[in-house]
Design a protein around this motif. Sequence first.
Motif, PDB file in Angstrom:
ATOM      1  N   MET A   1      56.339  39.045  44.110  1.00 46.86           N
ATOM      2  CA  MET A   1      55.347  39.341  42.953  1.00 46.86           C
ATOM      3  C   MET A   1      56.139  39.540  41.775  1.00 46.86           C
ATOM      4  N   THR A   2      55.712  39.141  40.619  1.00 46.24           N
ATOM      5  CA  THR A   2      56.416  39.381  39.366  1.00 46.24           C
ATOM      6  C   THR A   2      56.171  40.675  38.909  1.00 46.24           C
ATOM      7  N   HIS A   3      56.726  41.261  37.976  1.00 46.35           N
ATOM      8  CA  HIS A   3      56.574  42.461  37.238  1.00 46.35           C
ATOM      9  C   HIS A   3      55.170  42.208  36.493  1.00 46.35           C
ATOM     10  N   TRP A   4      55.015  41.117  35.742  1.00 52.85           N
ATOM     11  CA  TRP A   4      53.712  40.937  34.952  1.00 52.85           C
ATOM     12  C   TRP A   4      52.597  41.045  35.793  1.00 52.85           C
ATOM     13  N   THR A   5      52.509  40.327  37.031  1.00 46.64           N
ATOM     14  CA  THR A   5      51.519  40.136  38.205  1.00 46.64           C
ATOM     15  C   THR A   5      51.008  41.324  38.672  1.00 46.64           C
ATOM     16  N   ARG A   6      52.371  42.135  39.021  1.00 46.92           N
ATOM     17  CA  ARG A   6      51.702  43.494  39.671  1.00 46.92           C
ATOM     18  C   ARG A   6      51.087  44.129  38.527  1.00 46.92           C
ATOM     19  N   GLY A   7      51.490  44.295  37.238  1.00 47.95           N
ATOM     20  CA  GLY A   7      50.803  45.212  36.371  1.00 47.95           C
ATOM     21  C   GLY A   7      49.409  44.589  36.082  1.00 47.95           C
ATOM     22  N   LEU A   8      49.037  43.277  35.997  1.00 51.26           N
ATOM     23  CA  LEU A   8      47.736  42.847  36.011  1.00 51.26           C
ATOM     24  C   LEU A   8      47.059  43.065  37.102  1.00 51.26           C
ATOM     25  N   LEU A   9      47.376  42.887  38.302  1.00 56.21           N
ATOM     26  CA  LEU A   9      46.814  43.196  39.427  1.00 56.21           C
ATOM     27  C   LEU A   9      46.187  44.763  39.666  1.00 56.21           C
ATOM     28  N   SER A  10      47.122  45.517  38.922  1.00 52.60           N
ATOM     29  CA  SER A  10      46.727  47.012  39.304  1.00 52.60           C
ATOM     30  C   SER A  10      45.602  47.421  38.115  1.00 52.60           C
ATOM     31  N   GLU A  11      45.375  46.663  37.345  1.00 55.10           N
ATOM     32  CA  GLU A  11      44.177  46.828  36.619  1.00 55.10           C
ATOM     33  C   GLU A  11      42.919  46.688  37.021  1.00 55.10           C
ATOM     34  N   GLY A  12      41.871  47.394  36.573  1.00 53.15           N
ATOM     35  CA  GLY A  12      40.636  47.199  36.826  1.00 53.15           C
ATOM     36  C   GLY A  12      40.122  46.762  38.413  1.00 53.15           C
ATOM     37  N   THR A  13      39.162  45.772  38.376  1.00 52.54           N
ATOM     38  CA  THR A  13      38.787  45.305  39.691  1.00 52.54           C
ATOM     39  C   THR A  13      38.921  44.029  39.742  1.00 52.54           C
ATOM     40  N   ASP A  14      38.905  43.245  40.590  1.00 53.42           N
ATOM     41  CA  ASP A  14      38.984  41.705  40.830  1.00 53.42           C
ATOM     42  C   ASP A  14      37.543  41.062  40.291  1.00 53.42           C
ATOM     43  N   PRO A  15      37.759  40.343  39.232  1.00 58.44           N
ATOM     44  CA  PRO A  15      36.494  39.495  38.575  1.00 58.44           C
ATOM     45  C   PRO A  15      36.092  38.554  39.858  1.00 58.44           C
ATOM     46  N   ASP A  16      34.946  37.931  39.364  1.00 52.67           N
ATOM     47  CA  ASP A  16      34.546  36.983  40.138  1.00 52.67           C
ATOM     48  C   ASP A  16      35.360  35.548  39.902  1.00 52.67           C
ATOM     49  N   PRO A  17      35.660  35.135  41.076  1.00 53.55           N
ATOM     50  CA  PRO A  17      36.860  34.272  41.112  1.00 53.55           C
ATOM     51  C   PRO A  17      36.602  32.996  40.279  1.00 53.55           C
ATOM     52  N   ARG A  18      35.264  32.600  40.208  1.00 57.37           N
ATOM     53  CA  ARG A  18      34.695  31.747  39.080  1.00 57.37           C
ATOM     54  C   ARG A  18      35.205  31.862  37.542  1.00 57.37           C
ATOM     55  N   PHE A  19      35.206  33.164  37.562  1.00 57.35           N
ATOM     56  CA  PHE A  19      35.635  33.521  36.015  1.00 57.35           C
ATOM     57  C   PHE A  19      37.192  33.388  35.711  1.00 57.35           C
ATOM     58  N   THR A  20      37.762  33.765  36.797  1.00 55.70           N
ATOM     59  CA  THR A  20      39.397  33.732  37.054  1.00 55.70           C
ATOM     60  C   THR A  20      39.575  32.118  36.871  1.00 55.70           C
ATOM     61  N   LEU A  21      39.096  31.246  37.617  1.00 58.18           N
ATOM     62  CA  LEU A  21      39.404  29.719  37.690  1.00 58.18           C
ATOM     63  C   LEU A  21      38.950  29.036  36.342  1.00 58.18           C
ATOM     64  N   ALA A  22      37.846  29.707  35.747  1.00 62.93           N
ATOM     65  CA  ALA A  22      37.352  29.065  34.276  1.00 62.93           C
ATOM     66  C   ALA A  22      38.404  29.412  33.417  1.00 62.93           C
ATOM     67  N   ASN A  23      38.933  30.811  33.590  1.00 65.08           N
ATOM     68  CA  ASN A  23      40.338  31.147  32.718  1.00 65.08           C
ATOM     69  C   ASN A  23      41.172  30.354  32.817  1.00 65.08           C
ATOM     70  N   GLU A  24      41.799  29.903  34.011  1.00 66.31           N
ATOM     71  CA  GLU A  24      42.858  29.104  34.330  1.00 66.31           C
ATOM     72  C   GLU A  24      42.528  27.630  33.771  1.00 66.31           C
ATOM     73  N   ARG A  25      41.429  26.984  33.900  1.00 62.39           N
ATOM     74  CA  ARG A  25      41.002  25.747  33.363  1.00 62.39           C
ATOM     75  C   ARG A  25      41.215  25.506  31.740  1.00 62.39           C
ATOM     76  N   THR A  26      40.763  26.759  31.389  1.00 63.40           N
ATOM     77  CA  THR A  26      40.912  26.966  29.685  1.00 63.40           C
ATOM     78  C   THR A  26      42.276  26.780  29.394  1.00 63.40           C
ATOM     79  N   PHE A  27      43.208  27.720  30.028  1.00 64.63           N
ATOM     80  CA  PHE A  27      44.707  27.859  29.843  1.00 64.63           C
ATOM     81  C   PHE A  27      45.320  26.446  29.809  1.00 64.63           C
ATOM     82  N   LEU A  28      44.994  25.636  31.079  1.00 60.78           N
ATOM     83  CA  LEU A  28      45.353  24.042  31.074  1.00 60.78           C
ATOM     84  C   LEU A  28      44.834  23.186  30.019  1.00 60.78           C
ATOM     85  N   ALA A  29      43.661  23.456  29.574  1.00 58.22           N
ATOM     86  CA  ALA A  29      43.392  22.626  28.377  1.00 58.22           C
ATOM     87  C   ALA A  29      43.991  22.985  27.245  1.00 58.22           C
TER      88      ALA A  29
END
Length: 119
Positions: free
Chosen positions: A1-29
């Motif tokens: 796991m990279t430094h930025w992913t460790r930092g991100l995953l250590s924050e808050g709680t896991d959101p609903d996977p649908r929101f994370t996947l929607a964020n990824e689709r927006t990134f790809l757009a």
Amino acid sequence: MTHWTRGLLSEGTDPDPRFTLANERTFLAWIRTSLALIAGGVAVEALAEHAFGGVLRHIVAIVLTGAGAVLAASAFHRWLRTERALRRARSLPPPSAAPLLGYGVAVTALVLLVLVVGS
């Protein structure tokens, strides 16, 4: 796991996977849009010499290609900010590149229209 992913995953709680996947689709757009701008810049430079020549064609090609590069670079930053907001259950950040992209493409299209009609 990279430094930025460790930092991100250590924050808050896991959101609903649908929101994370929607964020990824927006990134790809955003990435697809950046690729389209880059392709447009290459096309203007390579194929538009018969329509209009000179310095203005180079400027339009540079603006399109540069906008594509800036958009690609900012797409990850936007994805990361949105993912952090989701993990922290905070409001999503506004798309800061959207006004620049919208107005920039509109102005570039008008310049191209004037050049094509005027030649």
